[in-house]
Design an enzyme around this catalytic site. Structure first.
Site, mmCIF file in Angstrom:
data_model
loop_
_atom_site.group_PDB
_atom_site.id
_atom_site.type_symbol
_atom_site.label_atom_id
_atom_site.label_comp_id
_atom_site.label_asym_id
_atom_site.label_seq_id
_atom_site.Cartn_x
_atom_site.Cartn_y
_atom_site.Cartn_z
ATOM 1 N N TYR A 1 8.872 0.320 3.295
ATOM 2 C CA TYR A 1 7.759 0.265 2.474
ATOM 3 C C TYR A 1 8.127 -0.301 0.965
ATOM 4 O O TYR A 1 9.254 0.221 0.402
ATOM 5 C CB TYR A 1 6.565 1.357 2.479
ATOM 6 C CG TYR A 1 7.286 2.426 1.744
ATOM 7 C CD1 TYR A 1 6.704 2.716 0.455
ATOM 8 C CD2 TYR A 1 7.993 3.474 2.467
ATOM 9 C CE1 TYR A 1 7.223 4.044 -0.231
ATOM 10 C CE2 TYR A 1 8.258 4.696 1.733
ATOM 11 C CZ TYR A 1 8.198 4.947 0.590
ATOM 12 O OH TYR A 1 8.471 6.047 -0.147
ATOM 13 N N CYS A 2 7.322 -0.907 0.049
ATOM 14 C CA CYS A 2 7.491 -0.929 -1.132
ATOM 15 C C CYS A 2 5.855 -0.764 -1.857
ATOM 16 O O CYS A 2 5.126 0.031 -1.125
ATOM 17 C CB CYS A 2 7.981 -2.374 -1.537
ATOM 18 S SG CYS A 2 6.468 -3.667 -1.048
ATOM 19 N N GLN A 3 5.790 -1.363 -2.949
ATOM 20 C CA GLN A 3 4.360 -1.058 -3.370
ATOM 21 C C GLN A 3 3.359 -1.873 -2.768
ATOM 22 O O GLN A 3 2.364 -1.017 -2.503
ATOM 23 C CB GLN A 3 4.375 -1.440 -5.004
ATOM 24 C CG GLN A 3 3.225 -0.753 -5.930
ATOM 25 C CD GLN A 3 3.274 0.526 -6.039
ATOM 26 O OE1 GLN A 3 4.169 1.293 -5.812
ATOM 27 N NE2 GLN A 3 1.953 1.235 -6.041
#
Length: 120
Positions: free
Chosen positions: A81-83
């Site tokens: 995941y990232c932002q």
């Protein structure tokens, strides 16, 4: 001018198809079901990670992935995941090229996460 637009649209379509083959988008519920049995990787930068991350995640920023991809086992599921989902999608495409096959990402990214978090 129209030819350039057609080429750009075709390129975007090919990239979307490649991405769909590389990574599975998971809802938060699906993500929670599987991430404890997988390698949970946060590909955001260290400042973002320190401000708050999914409990149990390891930080391997996308900017360091080319140097550090050997820290990720290709024989185990990978949850990324990232932002918002863009960096984790690019990370998944890179990891697919490096031999990872079970790649999953949090749909909508950390900004949509309502589960447990840890911050420094």
């Amino acid at each position: 001018m129209i030819a350039v637009l057609v080429i750009l649209l075709a390129y975007a379509g090919v990239q979307a198809f490649r991405l769909k083959k590389a990574v599975t988008n998971l809802t938060q519920e699906q993500f929670i079901e599987g991430y404890r049995k997988a390698q949970l990787i946060d590909v955001r930068e260290p400042k973002e990670f320190d401000a708050g991350h999914v409990l149990g995640a390891r930080n391997i920023p996308s900017s360091q992935l080319r140097q550090r991809f050997n820290e990720i086992r290709s024989d185990k599921p990978v949850y990324l995941y990232c932002q918002s989902g863009a960096r984790s999608a690019r990370a998944a495409m890179f990891l697919k090229k490096k031999g990872c096959t079970d790649l999953n990402q949090l749909q909508g990214g950390f900004k949509t996460w309502t589960g447990k978090i840890k911050s420094k």
